[in-house]
Scaffold this motif. Structure first.
Motif, mmCIF file in Angstrom:
data_model
loop_
_atom_site.group_PDB
_atom_site.id
_atom_site.type_symbol
_atom_site.label_atom_id
_atom_site.label_comp_id
_atom_site.label_asym_id
_atom_site.label_seq_id
_atom_site.Cartn_x
_atom_site.Cartn_y
_atom_site.Cartn_z
ATOM 1 N N GLY A 183 0.794 -1.474 -0.038
ATOM 2 C CA GLY A 183 0.008 -0.009 0.111
ATOM 3 C C GLY A 183 0.641 1.413 0.036
ATOM 4 N N VAL A 184 1.943 1.346 0.718
ATOM 5 C CA VAL A 184 2.783 2.260 0.849
ATOM 6 C C VAL A 184 3.328 2.471 -0.458
ATOM 7 N N MET A 185 3.599 1.473 -1.325
ATOM 8 C CA MET A 185 4.310 1.695 -2.667
ATOM 9 C C MET A 185 3.275 2.295 -3.683
ATOM 10 N N ALA A 186 2.016 1.918 -3.532
ATOM 11 C CA ALA A 186 0.950 2.435 -4.301
ATOM 12 C C ALA A 186 0.761 3.833 -4.206
ATOM 13 N N ILE A 187 0.875 4.221 -2.700
ATOM 14 C CA ILE A 187 0.591 5.511 -2.659
ATOM 15 C C ILE A 187 2.008 6.315 -3.289
ATOM 16 N N ASP A 188 3.222 5.953 -3.268
ATOM 17 C CA ASP A 188 4.084 6.611 -4.037
ATOM 18 C C ASP A 188 4.143 6.666 -5.315
ATOM 19 N N LEU A 189 3.534 5.639 -5.922
ATOM 20 C CA LEU A 189 3.069 5.778 -7.447
ATOM 21 C C LEU A 189 1.929 6.911 -7.821
ATOM 22 N N ALA A 190 1.162 7.045 -6.843
ATOM 23 C CA ALA A 190 0.175 8.126 -7.041
ATOM 24 C C ALA A 190 0.652 9.300 -6.983
ATOM 25 N N THR A 191 1.737 9.466 -5.990
ATOM 26 C CA THR A 191 2.412 10.871 -5.915
ATOM 27 C C THR A 191 3.357 11.201 -7.088
ATOM 28 N N PHE A 192 3.819 10.046 -7.670
ATOM 29 C CA PHE A 192 4.427 10.316 -8.864
ATOM 30 C C PHE A 192 3.791 10.789 -10.051
ATOM 31 N N ALA A 193 2.549 10.167 -10.082
ATOM 32 C CA ALA A 193 1.762 10.511 -10.985
ATOM 33 C C ALA A 193 1.095 12.091 -10.871
ATOM 34 N N PHE A 194 1.123 12.597 -9.543
ATOM 35 C CA PHE A 194 0.882 13.835 -9.370
ATOM 36 C C PHE A 194 1.831 14.879 -10.029
ATOM 37 N N ALA A 195 3.007 14.509 -9.708
ATOM 38 C CA ALA A 195 4.026 15.311 -10.225
ATOM 39 C C ALA A 195 4.135 15.462 -11.535
ATOM 40 N N VAL A 196 3.886 14.221 -12.310
ATOM 41 C CA VAL A 196 3.759 14.205 -13.874
ATOM 42 C C VAL A 196 2.788 15.140 -14.364
ATOM 43 N N ILE A 197 1.533 14.967 -13.717
ATOM 44 C CA ILE A 197 0.143 15.688 -14.456
ATOM 45 C C ILE A 197 0.587 17.277 -14.053
ATOM 46 N N ALA A 198 1.384 17.483 -12.897
ATOM 47 C CA ALA A 198 1.635 19.066 -12.684
ATOM 48 C C ALA A 198 2.590 19.518 -13.539
ATOM 49 N N LEU A 199 3.491 18.776 -14.105
ATOM 50 C CA LEU A 199 4.671 19.166 -15.252
ATOM 51 C C LEU A 199 3.933 19.330 -16.525
ATOM 52 N N ALA A 200 2.848 18.204 -16.692
ATOM 53 C CA ALA A 200 1.954 18.315 -18.038
ATOM 54 C C ALA A 200 1.211 19.692 -18.345
ATOM 55 N N PHE A 201 0.940 20.204 -17.435
ATOM 56 C CA PHE A 201 -0.070 21.439 -17.863
ATOM 57 C C PHE A 201 0.653 22.802 -17.473
ATOM 58 N N VAL A 202 1.987 22.796 -17.567
ATOM 59 C CA VAL A 202 2.816 24.119 -17.209
ATOM 60 C C VAL A 202 3.538 24.153 -18.561
ATOM 61 N N ARG A 203 4.327 25.380 -18.528
ATOM 62 C CA ARG A 203 5.169 25.741 -19.788
ATOM 63 C C ARG A 203 6.542 26.281 -19.084
#
Length: 448
Positions: free
Chosen positions: A168-188
Protein backbone atom coordinates in the motif's frame (compact mmCIF):
# COMPACT_ATOMS: atom_id res chain seq x y z
CA UNK A 1 4.65 41.87 -14.62
CA UNK A 2 2.10 39.44 -16.07
CA UNK A 3 4.92 37.25 -17.40
CA UNK A 4 6.63 37.25 -13.99
CA UNK A 5 3.41 36.27 -12.24
CA UNK A 6 2.86 33.49 -14.78
CA UNK A 7 6.39 32.26 -14.17
CA UNK A 8 5.88 32.23 -10.40
CA UNK A 9 2.59 30.36 -10.81
CA UNK A 10 4.33 27.77 -12.98
CA UNK A 11 7.09 27.41 -10.40
CA UNK A 12 4.60 26.81 -7.59
CA UNK A 13 2.77 24.16 -9.62
CA UNK A 14 6.02 22.32 -10.40
CA UNK A 15 7.23 22.74 -6.81
CA UNK A 16 4.03 21.29 -5.34
CA UNK A 17 4.23 18.27 -7.64
CA UNK A 18 7.86 17.64 -6.72
CA UNK A 19 7.19 18.03 -2.98
CA UNK A 20 4.39 15.46 -3.09
CA UNK A 21 6.57 13.09 -5.11
CA UNK A 22 9.54 13.55 -2.73
CA UNK A 23 7.44 12.66 0.30
CA UNK A 24 6.06 9.59 -1.48
CA UNK A 25 9.54 8.40 -2.45
CA UNK A 26 10.76 8.96 1.11
CA UNK A 27 7.96 6.76 2.42
CA UNK A 28 8.95 3.88 0.14
CA UNK A 29 12.64 4.40 0.84
CA UNK A 30 12.15 4.26 4.60
CA UNK A 31 9.90 1.19 4.50
CA UNK A 32 12.18 -0.78 2.17
CA UNK A 33 15.27 0.24 4.14
CA UNK A 34 13.73 -1.14 7.32
CA UNK A 35 12.76 -4.32 5.43
CA UNK A 36 16.33 -4.84 4.24
CA UNK A 37 17.73 -4.45 7.74
CA UNK A 38 15.13 -6.76 9.26
CA UNK A 39 15.71 -9.39 6.58
CA UNK A 40 19.50 -9.34 6.70
CA UNK A 41 20.49 -7.82 10.04
CA UNK A 42 23.40 -6.32 8.11
CA UNK A 43 24.31 -2.65 8.42
CA UNK A 44 26.54 -3.05 5.38
CA UNK A 45 23.70 -4.22 3.15
CA UNK A 46 21.55 -1.42 4.53
CA UNK A 47 24.29 1.14 3.79
CA UNK A 48 24.57 -0.13 0.22
CA UNK A 49 21.14 1.40 -0.43
CA UNK A 50 22.64 4.85 0.27
CA UNK A 51 25.56 4.05 -2.03
CA UNK A 52 23.18 3.03 -4.83
CA UNK A 53 21.26 6.28 -4.31
CA UNK A 54 24.42 8.40 -4.60
CA UNK A 55 26.79 6.87 -7.14
CA UNK A 56 24.67 7.34 -10.31
CA UNK A 57 24.48 11.09 -9.67
CA UNK A 58 28.27 11.20 -9.52
CA UNK A 59 28.98 9.00 -12.52
CA UNK A 60 26.28 10.35 -14.85
CA UNK A 61 26.45 14.04 -13.95
CA UNK A 62 28.34 15.29 -17.05
CA UNK A 63 26.14 13.38 -19.50
CA UNK A 64 22.96 14.38 -17.65
CA UNK A 65 23.88 18.06 -17.69
CA UNK A 66 24.57 18.05 -21.43
CA UNK A 67 21.27 16.36 -22.24
CA UNK A 68 19.34 18.70 -19.93
CA UNK A 69 20.73 21.72 -21.80
CA UNK A 70 20.05 20.13 -25.20
CA UNK A 71 16.41 19.26 -24.57
CA UNK A 72 13.19 20.69 -23.18
CA UNK A 73 13.69 20.72 -19.41
CA UNK A 74 10.04 20.06 -18.70
CA UNK A 75 10.14 16.87 -20.77
CA UNK A 76 13.38 15.79 -19.10
CA UNK A 77 11.65 16.08 -15.72
CA UNK A 78 8.57 14.19 -16.93
CA UNK A 79 10.64 11.33 -18.37
CA UNK A 80 12.80 11.21 -15.21
CA UNK A 81 9.75 11.07 -12.92
CA UNK A 82 8.17 8.41 -15.11
CA UNK A 83 11.35 6.35 -15.07
CA UNK A 84 11.64 6.57 -11.28
CA UNK A 85 8.02 5.45 -11.03
CA UNK A 86 8.84 2.35 -13.11
CA UNK A 87 11.37 1.26 -10.49
CA UNK A 88 8.66 1.46 -7.83
CA UNK A 89 6.28 -0.52 -10.08
CA UNK A 90 8.90 -3.27 -10.41
CA UNK A 91 9.39 -3.44 -6.64
CA UNK A 92 5.64 -3.46 -6.01
CA UNK A 93 5.16 -6.39 -8.42
CA UNK A 94 8.03 -8.33 -6.84
CA UNK A 95 6.63 -7.65 -3.38
CA UNK A 96 3.11 -8.78 -4.32
CA UNK A 97 4.55 -11.98 -5.83
CA UNK A 98 6.58 -12.68 -2.69
CA UNK A 99 9.77 -12.63 -4.77
CA UNK A 100 11.41 -9.43 -3.51
CA UNK A 101 15.11 -9.77 -2.69
CA UNK A 102 17.64 -7.31 -1.34
CA UNK A 103 19.49 -6.97 -4.63
CA UNK A 104 16.23 -5.95 -6.31
CA UNK A 105 16.09 -2.94 -3.98
CA UNK A 106 19.70 -2.04 -4.76
CA UNK A 107 19.00 -2.21 -8.50
CA UNK A 108 15.76 -0.24 -8.26
CA UNK A 109 17.40 2.40 -6.08
CA UNK A 110 20.25 2.78 -8.56
CA UNK A 111 17.80 3.10 -11.47
CA UNK A 112 15.73 5.73 -9.64
CA UNK A 113 18.94 7.59 -8.78
CA UNK A 114 19.89 7.51 -12.47
CA UNK A 115 16.59 9.22 -13.27
CA UNK A 116 17.20 11.76 -10.50
CA UNK A 117 20.61 12.55 -12.01
CA UNK A 118 18.66 14.08 -14.92
CA UNK A 119 15.71 15.42 -12.96
CA UNK A 120 17.65 17.48 -10.40
CA UNK A 121 19.68 19.69 -12.79
CA UNK A 122 16.62 20.16 -15.01
CA UNK A 123 14.62 21.34 -11.99
CA UNK A 124 17.35 23.71 -10.73
CA UNK A 125 18.05 25.11 -14.20
CA UNK A 126 14.33 25.83 -14.73
CA UNK A 127 14.11 28.18 -11.76
CA UNK A 128 15.98 31.03 -13.43
CA UNK A 129 13.57 30.85 -16.37
CA UNK A 130 10.50 31.09 -14.13
CA UNK A 131 11.41 33.11 -11.04
CA UNK A 132 12.57 36.77 -10.96
CA UNK A 133 16.16 37.18 -9.82
CA UNK A 134 15.15 38.92 -6.60
CA UNK A 135 12.95 35.93 -5.66
CA UNK A 136 15.48 33.17 -6.37
CA UNK A 137 16.49 32.91 -2.72
CA UNK A 138 12.91 32.32 -1.61
CA UNK A 139 12.31 29.86 -4.46
CA UNK A 140 15.37 27.82 -3.56
CA UNK A 141 14.31 27.96 0.08
CA UNK A 142 11.00 26.40 -0.93
CA UNK A 143 12.86 23.71 -2.88
CA UNK A 144 14.90 22.96 0.26
CA UNK A 145 11.67 22.88 2.28
CA UNK A 146 10.26 20.22 -0.01
CA UNK A 147 13.38 18.12 0.42
CA UNK A 148 13.38 18.62 4.20
CA UNK A 149 9.83 17.32 4.49
CA UNK A 150 11.38 13.88 4.16
CA UNK A 151 11.94 14.03 7.95
CA UNK A 152 8.24 13.33 8.49
CA UNK A 153 8.37 10.18 6.38
CA UNK A 154 9.34 7.74 9.18
CA UNK A 155 6.41 8.89 11.31
CA UNK A 156 3.93 8.66 8.43
CA UNK A 157 5.39 5.43 7.05
CA UNK A 158 5.11 3.60 10.36
CA UNK A 159 1.38 4.34 10.51
CA UNK A 160 0.82 3.54 6.85
CA UNK A 161 2.54 0.16 7.04
CA UNK A 162 0.22 -0.82 9.88
CA UNK A 163 -2.81 0.39 7.91
CA UNK A 164 -2.14 -0.59 4.31
CA UNK A 165 1.06 -2.67 4.37
CA UNK A 166 4.27 -2.27 2.38
CA UNK A 167 2.43 -2.75 -0.92
CA UNK A 168 0.00 0.00 0.00
CA UNK A 169 2.86 2.39 0.76
CA UNK A 170 4.35 1.72 -2.69
CA UNK A 171 0.93 2.31 -4.27
CA UNK A 172 0.79 5.70 -2.53
CA UNK A 173 4.28 6.44 -3.84
CA UNK A 174 3.09 5.71 -7.39
CA UNK A 175 0.16 8.08 -6.91
CA UNK A 176 2.58 10.84 -5.88
CA UNK A 177 4.65 10.25 -9.03
CA UNK A 178 1.49 10.60 -11.09
CA UNK A 179 0.69 13.87 -9.31
CA UNK A 180 4.15 15.25 -10.17
CA UNK A 181 3.90 14.24 -13.84
CA UNK A 182 0.40 15.73 -14.19
CA UNK A 183 1.63 18.98 -12.66
CA UNK A 184 4.46 19.14 -15.21
CA UNK A 185 2.14 18.24 -18.09
CA UNK A 186 0.10 21.42 -17.73
CA UNK A 187 2.81 24.05 -17.41
CA UNK A 188 5.24 25.82 -19.70
CA UNK A 189 8.95 26.36 -19.19
CA UNK A 190 10.54 28.86 -21.60
CA UNK A 191 13.62 27.91 -23.55
CA UNK A 192 16.72 29.95 -22.67
CA UNK A 193 18.37 32.24 -25.17
CA UNK A 194 21.70 31.03 -26.51
CA UNK A 195 24.44 32.87 -24.62
CA UNK A 196 28.03 33.44 -25.68
CA UNK A 197 29.08 30.67 -23.28
CA UNK A 198 26.45 28.33 -24.72
CA UNK A 199 27.52 29.03 -28.30
CA UNK A 200 31.17 28.43 -27.43
CA UNK A 201 30.28 25.12 -25.78
CA UNK A 202 28.38 23.68 -28.74
CA UNK A 203 29.73 20.55 -30.35
CA UNK A 204 29.63 16.82 -29.82
CA UNK A 205 27.84 15.34 -26.82
CA UNK A 206 31.24 14.50 -25.35
CA UNK A 207 32.39 18.10 -25.70
CA UNK A 208 29.20 19.45 -24.19
CA UNK A 209 29.33 16.92 -21.35
CA UNK A 210 32.72 18.30 -20.31
CA UNK A 211 31.70 21.95 -20.54
CA UNK A 212 30.50 22.23 -16.93
CA UNK A 213 34.03 21.47 -15.77
CA UNK A 214 35.46 23.93 -18.30
CA UNK A 215 33.08 26.68 -17.13
CA UNK A 216 34.11 26.24 -13.50
CA UNK A 217 37.82 25.96 -14.29
CA UNK A 218 37.71 29.25 -16.19
CA UNK A 219 36.07 30.94 -13.17
CA UNK A 220 38.34 30.23 -10.18
CA UNK A 221 35.99 31.95 -7.73
CA UNK A 222 33.14 29.57 -8.55
CA UNK A 223 35.50 26.60 -8.53
CA UNK A 224 36.82 27.47 -5.05
CA UNK A 225 33.30 28.06 -3.75
CA UNK A 226 32.26 24.67 -5.14
CA UNK A 227 35.25 23.12 -3.40
CA UNK A 228 34.18 24.71 -0.13
CA UNK A 229 30.65 23.36 -0.60
CA UNK A 230 32.06 19.88 -1.26
CA UNK A 231 34.10 20.26 1.95
CA UNK A 232 30.91 21.25 3.78
CA UNK A 233 29.20 18.12 2.45
CA UNK A 234 32.13 15.99 3.57
CA UNK A 235 31.55 16.97 7.18
CA UNK A 236 27.78 16.55 6.84
CA UNK A 237 28.43 12.99 5.67
CA UNK A 238 30.87 12.39 8.51
CA UNK A 239 28.51 13.52 11.25
CA UNK A 240 25.51 11.75 9.71
CA UNK A 241 27.40 8.48 10.23
CA UNK A 242 28.66 9.31 13.74
CA UNK A 243 25.84 11.27 15.40
CA UNK A 244 23.85 8.19 16.42
CA UNK A 245 26.84 6.42 18.03
CA UNK A 246 27.69 9.71 19.78
CA UNK A 247 24.20 10.07 21.27
CA UNK A 248 23.91 6.39 22.20
CA UNK A 249 27.21 6.59 24.09
CA UNK A 250 25.47 8.61 26.82
CA UNK A 251 21.73 8.29 26.17
CA UNK A 252 18.95 5.81 25.41
CA UNK A 253 17.40 4.65 22.13
CA UNK A 254 14.21 6.51 23.03
CA UNK A 255 16.12 9.75 23.52
CA UNK A 256 17.92 9.14 20.22
CA UNK A 257 14.59 9.12 18.38
CA UNK A 258 13.52 12.42 19.87
CA UNK A 259 16.90 14.05 19.28
CA UNK A 260 16.96 12.91 15.65
CA UNK A 261 13.48 14.36 15.20
CA UNK A 262 14.61 17.63 16.84
CA UNK A 263 17.56 17.81 14.48
CA UNK A 264 15.37 17.20 11.45
CA UNK A 265 13.00 19.91 12.65
CA UNK A 266 15.94 22.29 12.67
CA UNK A 267 16.57 21.54 9.00
CA UNK A 268 12.90 22.09 8.19
CA UNK A 269 12.96 25.37 10.12
CA UNK A 270 16.03 26.51 8.16
CA UNK A 271 14.28 25.71 4.88
CA UNK A 272 11.15 27.61 5.90
CA UNK A 273 13.26 30.54 7.06
CA UNK A 274 15.08 30.65 3.72
CA UNK A 275 11.76 30.52 1.86
CA UNK A 276 10.34 33.42 3.87
CA UNK A 277 13.53 35.49 4.08
CA UNK A 278 15.12 34.89 0.69
CA UNK A 279 18.62 34.68 2.10
CA UNK A 280 21.33 37.27 2.69
CA UNK A 281 21.63 40.16 0.25
CA UNK A 282 25.42 39.79 0.29
CA UNK A 283 25.29 36.15 -0.68
CA UNK A 284 28.99 35.28 -0.56
CA UNK A 285 29.43 36.83 2.87
CA UNK A 286 26.16 35.31 4.06
CA UNK A 287 26.95 31.80 2.84
CA UNK A 288 30.41 31.83 4.41
CA UNK A 289 29.01 33.29 7.62
CA UNK A 290 26.53 30.43 7.94
CA UNK A 291 29.31 27.92 7.22
CA UNK A 292 31.26 29.44 10.14
CA UNK A 293 28.16 29.17 12.34
CA UNK A 294 27.68 25.56 11.22
CA UNK A 295 31.26 24.76 12.14
CA UNK A 296 30.99 26.29 15.60
CA UNK A 297 27.77 24.48 16.55
CA UNK A 298 29.16 21.27 15.07
CA UNK A 299 32.19 21.61 17.35
CA UNK A 300 29.87 22.25 20.32
CA UNK A 301 28.43 18.72 19.94
CA UNK A 302 31.55 17.37 21.65
CA UNK A 303 31.77 19.66 24.66
CA UNK A 304 30.01 17.39 27.13
CA UNK A 305 28.01 14.11 27.02
CA UNK A 306 24.56 15.64 27.45
CA UNK A 307 21.31 15.01 25.54
CA UNK A 308 20.24 18.54 26.46
CA UNK A 309 23.29 19.94 24.66
CA UNK A 310 22.52 17.85 21.56
CA UNK A 311 18.90 19.03 21.68
CA UNK A 312 20.21 22.58 21.16
CA UNK A 313 23.22 22.23 18.88
CA UNK A 314 21.90 19.53 16.51
CA UNK A 315 18.90 21.61 15.34
CA UNK A 316 21.16 24.67 15.17
CA UNK A 317 23.63 22.84 12.91
CA UNK A 318 20.93 21.40 10.66
CA UNK A 319 19.24 24.82 10.49
CA UNK A 320 22.27 26.14 8.60
CA UNK A 321 22.34 23.40 5.96
CA UNK A 322 19.39 24.53 3.77
CA UNK A 323 20.46 28.18 4.05
CA UNK A 324 24.00 27.37 2.90
CA UNK A 325 22.72 25.07 0.14
CA UNK A 326 20.05 27.46 -1.17
CA UNK A 327 22.37 30.47 -1.07
CA UNK A 328 25.05 28.55 -2.97
CA UNK A 329 22.47 27.55 -5.58
CA UNK A 330 21.38 31.18 -6.05
CA UNK A 331 25.02 32.21 -6.50
CA UNK A 332 25.39 29.59 -9.24
CA UNK A 333 22.10 30.59 -10.87
CA UNK A 334 23.07 34.26 -11.00
CA UNK A 335 26.65 33.58 -12.18
CA UNK A 336 25.75 31.11 -14.95
CA UNK A 337 23.85 31.71 -18.23
CA UNK A 338 20.58 29.71 -18.26
CA UNK A 339 21.41 27.73 -21.40
CA UNK A 340 24.46 26.08 -19.78
CA UNK A 341 23.10 25.69 -16.25
CA UNK A 342 22.26 22.01 -16.73
CA UNK A 343 25.91 21.22 -17.38
CA UNK A 344 27.27 23.49 -14.68
CA UNK A 345 24.79 22.31 -12.03
CA UNK A 346 25.45 18.66 -12.86
CA UNK A 347 29.20 19.17 -12.55
CA UNK A 348 28.79 20.99 -9.25
CA UNK A 349 26.53 18.20 -8.02
CA UNK A 350 29.13 15.61 -9.01
CA UNK A 351 31.92 17.46 -7.21
CA UNK A 352 29.74 18.04 -4.15
CA UNK A 353 28.52 14.46 -3.84
CA UNK A 354 31.85 12.76 -4.44
CA UNK A 355 32.96 13.72 -0.93
CA UNK A 356 30.07 11.84 0.70
CA UNK A 357 31.27 8.27 -0.04
CA UNK A 358 34.72 9.36 1.15
CA UNK A 359 33.31 10.62 4.44
CA UNK A 360 31.26 7.43 4.90
CA UNK A 361 34.38 5.36 4.27
CA UNK A 362 36.61 7.30 6.67
CA UNK A 363 34.23 7.99 9.57
CA UNK A 364 34.05 4.48 11.03
CA UNK A 365 37.73 3.53 10.81
CA UNK A 366 38.85 6.90 12.20
CA UNK A 367 36.43 6.63 15.12
CA UNK A 368 37.09 2.95 15.93
CA UNK A 369 40.80 2.79 15.17
CA UNK A 370 42.14 6.22 16.13
CA UNK A 371 39.99 8.59 18.16
CA UNK A 372 38.06 6.24 20.44
CA UNK A 373 41.24 4.43 21.63
CA UNK A 374 43.02 7.77 22.09
CA UNK A 375 40.19 9.07 24.30
CA UNK A 376 39.73 5.88 26.34
CA UNK A 377 40.88 5.96 29.98
CA UNK A 378 44.65 5.78 29.80
CA UNK A 379 44.62 6.58 26.06
CA UNK A 380 47.07 8.86 24.30
CA UNK A 381 44.85 11.95 24.72
CA UNK A 382 43.21 11.06 28.02
CA UNK A 383 45.41 13.36 30.07
CA UNK A 384 45.14 16.36 27.73
CA UNK A 385 41.94 16.70 25.71
CA UNK A 386 40.29 14.08 27.92
CA UNK A 387 40.73 16.35 30.93
CA UNK A 388 38.55 18.92 29.16
CA UNK A 389 35.78 16.86 27.53
CA UNK A 390 36.02 13.56 29.39
CA UNK A 391 37.16 10.06 28.49
CA UNK A 392 35.42 6.80 27.76
CA UNK A 393 32.90 5.58 25.24
CA UNK A 394 31.93 8.18 22.64
CA UNK A 395 34.50 10.78 23.67
CA UNK A 396 36.69 10.00 20.66
CA UNK A 397 33.71 10.64 18.39
CA UNK A 398 33.05 13.83 20.35
CA UNK A 399 36.60 14.96 19.59
CA UNK A 400 36.02 14.23 15.90
CA UNK A 401 32.98 16.51 16.00
CA UNK A 402 35.01 19.28 17.62
CA UNK A 403 37.91 19.00 15.17
CA UNK A 404 35.57 18.80 12.16
CA UNK A 405 33.61 21.86 13.25
CA UNK A 406 36.66 24.01 13.95
CA UNK A 407 38.31 23.01 10.65
CA UNK A 408 35.10 23.82 8.77
CA UNK A 409 34.75 27.25 10.42
CA UNK A 410 38.42 28.07 9.81
CA UNK A 411 38.12 27.05 6.16
CA UNK A 412 35.18 29.41 5.63
CA UNK A 413 37.11 32.28 7.23
CA UNK A 414 40.08 31.59 4.96
CA UNK A 415 37.77 31.41 1.95
CA UNK A 416 36.49 34.90 2.66
CA UNK A 417 40.09 36.07 2.45
CA UNK A 418 40.14 35.03 -1.22
CA UNK A 419 39.62 37.99 -3.56
CA UNK A 420 38.39 35.59 -6.25
CA UNK A 421 35.57 34.34 -4.03
CA UNK A 422 34.63 37.79 -2.70
CA UNK A 423 34.69 39.13 -6.25
CA UNK A 424 31.85 36.83 -7.29
CA UNK A 425 29.45 39.26 -5.62
CA UNK A 426 30.09 42.01 -8.18
CA UNK A 427 31.34 40.07 -11.21
CA UNK A 428 28.97 40.65 -14.17
CA UNK A 429 27.88 37.59 -16.14
CA UNK A 430 26.40 38.07 -19.58
CA UNK A 431 23.21 36.10 -19.95
CA UNK A 432 22.92 35.02 -16.32
CA UNK A 433 19.59 35.20 -14.55
CA UNK A 434 18.17 38.71 -14.37
CA UNK A 435 14.46 38.08 -14.67
CA UNK A 436 11.94 35.39 -15.30
CA UNK A 437 10.76 36.78 -18.61
CA UNK A 438 11.06 34.48 -21.65
CA UNK A 439 14.37 35.33 -23.24
CA UNK A 440 13.81 33.99 -26.72
CA UNK A 441 10.67 34.93 -28.59
CA UNK A 442 8.76 32.00 -29.98
CA UNK A 443 10.69 29.54 -27.80
CA UNK A 444 7.90 28.60 -25.42
CA UNK A 445 7.20 24.93 -24.88
CA UNK A 446 3.66 23.91 -25.76
CA UNK A 447 1.56 22.35 -23.03
CA UNK A 448 0.66 18.71 -23.29
Amino acid sequence: MIQKLAGLRTFFIIWLGQVVSTVGSSLTGFVLGVWVYQETGSATQFALIAACATLPSIVLAPLAGALVDRHDRRMVMIVADFGAALSTVALALLWSAGALQVWHIWAATAFAATCNAFQNPAYSASLTLLVPKEQLGRANGLVQTGQSLGIISPVIAAGLVAAVGVGGVMAIDLATFAFAVIALAFVRIPRPEVSAAGAAARGSLRREAGYGWTYLRERPGLMWLTTLFAFFNFFIGMVSVLVQPLILSFSSVGALGWLMFAGGSGMLAGSLAMGAWGGPKRRIRGMLGFVVLAGLVLAAHGLTPSPWLIAVVAPAFLFTIPIVGATFTVILQTRTPPDVQGRVFSTVRMLSLITLPLSYFLAGPLADGVFEPAMAPGGALAGTVGALIGTGEGRGIALMFMISGLVLAATAVLAYGSAQIRGLEEEPVAGAAESAEPVASGEMVATA
